[in-house]
Design an enzyme around this catalytic site. Structure first.
Site, PDB file in Angstrom:
ATOM      1  N   GLU A  26       0.423  -1.274  16.399  1.00 36.57           N
ATOM      2  CA  GLU A  26      -0.472  -0.157  16.041  1.00 36.57           C
ATOM      3  C   GLU A  26      -1.487   0.091  17.163  1.00 36.57           C
ATOM      4  O   GLU A  26      -1.744   1.246  17.545  1.00 36.57           O
ATOM      5  CB  GLU A  26      -1.218  -0.451  14.731  1.00 36.57           C
ATOM      6  CG  GLU A  26      -2.134   0.705  14.336  1.00 36.57           C
ATOM      7  CD  GLU A  26      -3.075   0.360  13.186  1.00 36.57           C
ATOM      8  OE1 GLU A  26      -2.664  -0.360  12.265  1.00 36.57           O
ATOM      9  OE2 GLU A  26      -4.233   0.818  13.234  1.00 36.57           O
TER      10      GLU A  26
ATOM     11  N   HIS B 162       5.593  -5.769   8.703  1.00 39.19           N
ATOM     12  CA  HIS B 162       5.751  -7.156   9.114  1.00 39.19           C
ATOM     13  C   HIS B 162       6.056  -8.024   7.908  1.00 39.19           C
ATOM     14  O   HIS B 162       5.196  -8.739   7.412  1.00 39.19           O
ATOM     15  CB  HIS B 162       4.495  -7.612   9.869  1.00 39.19           C
ATOM     16  CG  HIS B 162       4.352  -6.926  11.182  1.00 39.19           C
ATOM     17  ND1 HIS B 162       3.160  -6.494  11.705  1.00 39.19           N
ATOM     18  CD2 HIS B 162       5.297  -6.557  12.076  1.00 39.19           C
ATOM     19  CE1 HIS B 162       3.373  -5.908  12.856  1.00 39.19           C
ATOM     20  NE2 HIS B 162       4.653  -5.937  13.111  1.00 39.19           N
TER      21      HIS B 162
ATOM     22  N   CYS C 231       1.864   5.977   8.962  1.00 43.67           N
ATOM     23  CA  CYS C 231       0.943   6.130   7.829  1.00 43.67           C
ATOM     24  C   CYS C 231      -0.099   7.207   8.164  1.00 43.67           C
ATOM     25  O   CYS C 231      -0.624   7.239   9.282  1.00 43.67           O
ATOM     26  CB  CYS C 231       0.254   4.800   7.560  1.00 43.67           C
ATOM     27  SG  CYS C 231      -1.016   4.938   6.289  1.00 43.67           S
TER      28      CYS C 231
ATOM     29  N   SER D 198       2.096 -10.540   9.768  1.00 45.86           N
ATOM     30  CA  SER D 198       1.398  -9.371   9.225  1.00 45.86           C
ATOM     31  C   SER D 198      -0.103  -9.567   9.417  1.00 45.86           C
ATOM     32  O   SER D 198      -0.675 -10.542   8.920  1.00 45.86           O
ATOM     33  CB  SER D 198       1.731  -9.235   7.734  1.00 45.86           C
ATOM     34  OG  SER D 198       0.681  -8.589   7.049  1.00 45.86           O
TER      35      SER D 198
ATOM     36  N   SER E  78       2.210  -5.244   3.024  1.00 49.79           N
ATOM     37  CA  SER E  78       3.649  -5.032   3.234  1.00 49.79           C
ATOM     38  C   SER E  78       4.495  -5.919   2.324  1.00 49.79           C
ATOM     39  O   SER E  78       5.698  -6.058   2.539  1.00 49.79           O
ATOM     40  CB  SER E  78       3.998  -5.277   4.704  1.00 49.79           C
ATOM     41  OG  SER E  78       3.442  -6.491   5.137  1.00 49.79           O
TER      42      SER E  78
ATOM     43  N   CYS F 237       0.851  -1.201   0.000  1.00 44.83           N
ATOM     44  CA  CYS F 237       0.000   0.000   0.000  1.00 44.83           C
ATOM     45  C   CYS F 237       0.889   1.255   0.000  1.00 44.83           C
ATOM     46  O   CYS F 237       2.093   1.173   0.257  1.00 44.83           O
ATOM     47  CB  CYS F 237      -0.868  -0.011   1.252  1.00 44.83           C
ATOM     48  SG  CYS F 237       0.123  -0.020   2.749  1.00 44.83           S
TER      49      CYS F 237
ATOM     50  N   CYS G 103      -8.555   0.997   6.940  1.00 44.18           N
ATOM     51  CA  CYS G 103      -8.010   1.811   5.850  1.00 44.18           C
ATOM     52  C   CYS G 103      -8.496   1.328   4.486  1.00 44.18           C
ATOM     53  O   CYS G 103      -8.845   0.153   4.309  1.00 44.18           O
ATOM     54  CB  CYS G 103      -6.486   1.854   5.922  1.00 44.18           C
ATOM     55  SG  CYS G 103      -5.671   0.386   5.326  1.00 44.18           S
TER      56      CYS G 103
ATOM     57  N   ASN H 288      -2.758  -7.884   8.268  1.00 40.33           N
ATOM     58  CA  ASN H 288      -3.656  -7.822   7.106  1.00 40.33           C
ATOM     59  C   ASN H 288      -3.448  -9.008   6.175  1.00 40.33           C
ATOM     60  O   ASN H 288      -4.388  -9.468   5.536  1.00 40.33           O
ATOM     61  CB  ASN H 288      -3.518  -6.483   6.386  1.00 40.33           C
ATOM     62  CG  ASN H 288      -2.266  -6.393   5.566  1.00 40.33           C
ATOM     63  OD1 ASN H 288      -2.257  -6.826   4.413  1.00 40.33           O
ATOM     64  ND2 ASN H 288      -1.197  -5.878   6.134  1.00 40.33           N
TER      65      ASN H 288
ATOM     66  N   THR I 176      -6.389  -0.338  11.775  1.00 40.64           N
ATOM     67  CA  THR I 176      -6.650  -0.025  10.363  1.00 40.64           C
ATOM     68  C   THR I 176      -6.763  -1.262   9.466  1.00 40.64           C
ATOM     69  O   THR I 176      -7.337  -1.182   8.385  1.00 40.64           O
ATOM     70  CB  THR I 176      -5.520   0.857   9.804  1.00 40.64           C
ATOM     71  OG1 THR I 176      -4.275   0.206  10.071  1.00 40.64           O
ATOM     72  CG2 THR I 176      -5.527   2.238  10.417  1.00 40.64           C
TER      73      THR I 176
HETATM   74  S1  SF4 Z   1      -2.232  -0.973   5.658  1.00 36.75           S
HETATM   75 FE1  SF4 Z   1      -1.366   0.390   7.214  1.00 36.75          FE
HETATM   76  S2  SF4 Z   1       0.299   1.435   6.146  1.00 36.75           S
HETATM   77 FE2  SF4 Z   1      -1.040   0.571   4.557  1.00 36.75          FE
HETATM   78  S3  SF4 Z   1      -2.486   2.210   4.045  1.00 36.75           S
HETATM   79 FE3  SF4 Z   1      -3.448   0.914   5.602  1.00 36.75          FE
HETATM   80  S4  SF4 Z   1      -2.946   1.962   7.516  1.00 36.75           S
HETATM   81 FE4  SF4 Z   1      -1.536   2.735   5.971  1.00 36.75          FE
END
Ligand code: SF4
Length: 281
Positions: free
Chosen positions: A125, A39, A95, A218, A262, A12, A190, A220, A160
């Protein structure tokens, strides 16, 4: 066999910008990263080649360089100030969407809500989000809702990278268990996380096997793997192409590929090339 790359996948803007800022700082002077920038072990190895040293956000004063880097996951104001007061120069790669989550939580507290964060309590976070608000509650599972205080107003944000459906389900549970409270959610999941989750849903409609690329720690990336499994796909999470196994693809015509926020583009390319090799042999 057909390989299908998700329409939204991989790194991202937040991670990309953080990497660039760390890269630039490391070229000018020695720096210490206060935690894992992202991560992802591949990214970590890359930063080590630049001479970036590894430190910890919580070990205030222990860095051996004059400049330290706060990672994309952010930090509490208290922690940021502690490093400044210890005499360090700071490159802050938080971020902007994590900053927004901090601002949302601060606003809820100012307006008299009891602060609630949906996320993993131990994640850096989330630690940063609640670091300035020791009264905050962190919930991740429906059982955690039982421990919320009986407050007249409950103000909720989320980590996020939590899936929006989990956030909405937990908000419903909070409303159910606190019918007398005013419950307010500020959606801080996010946009890149939402895009990658939605793109994965599309992929799962046609692909019985999904390969998710990204660091095992990680959040996400793990959420993508869990979602693919929930949607009925056989999901495999790998950090590098070396982990791929030929038997995963036997008899399969359509394989979906996605990656966490990431994950480097070159890792995605390497995984796709290796799958093609394995399925041609
Ligand atoms: S995953 Fe984390 S670093 Fe990437 S846009 Fe979303 S909040 Fe920002």
């Amino acid at each position: 066999m057909n390989l299908h790359l998700a329409p939204h996948y991989g790194m991202c803007f937040g991670v990309r910008d953080a990497l660039r800022a760390t890269h630039d700082a490391a070229r000018r002077e020695p720096v210490t990263l206060l935690g894992q920038l992202v991560h992802n072990p591949v990214v970590d190895a890359h930063l080590r080649t630049l001479g970036v040293r590894q430190g910890s956000l919580t070990a205030v004063g222990a860095a051996s360089t004059a400049r330290v880097v706060i990672t994309a996951h952010g930090a509490s104001e208290a922690r940021r100030r502690a490093w400044q007061q210890a005499g360090y120069a700071i490159t802050d790669t938080t971020c902007p969407l994590v900053h927004k989550a901090h601002q949302a939580l601060a606003m809820l507290v100012r307006e008299g809500y009891h602060p609630v964060v949906i996320g993993q309590a131990e994640h850096v976070e989330v630690q940063g989000l609640v670091g300035d608000f020791p009264q905050a509650s962190v919930v991740l599972e429906p059982e955690d809702v039982l421990h919320l205080p009986a407050a007249a107003r409950l103000g909720i944000i989320s980590q996020t990278t939590q899936p929006l459906e989990r956030v909405l389900a937990l908000v419903s549970e909070i409303k159910r268990q606190h019918p007398g409270s005013e419950v307010r959610l500020i959606d801080t999941v996010c946009h890149p996380t939402k895009q990658r989750q939605t793109a994965l849903e599309q992929l799962c409609q046609t692909c019985p096997v999904i390969v998710v690329i990204g660091g095992r720690n990680s959040n996400n990336t793990r959420q993508l793997t869990e979602k693919a499994t929930r949607l009925g796909a056989r999901a495999y999470q790998v950090e590098t192409a070396a982990e791929l196994q030929p038997e995963w693809f036997q008899g399969i015509r359509d394989v979906g590929i996605t990656a966490g926020t990431s994950t480097l583009d070159e890792t995605v390319t390497a995984v796709m090339d290796r799958i093609r090799q394995l399925t041609q042999d």
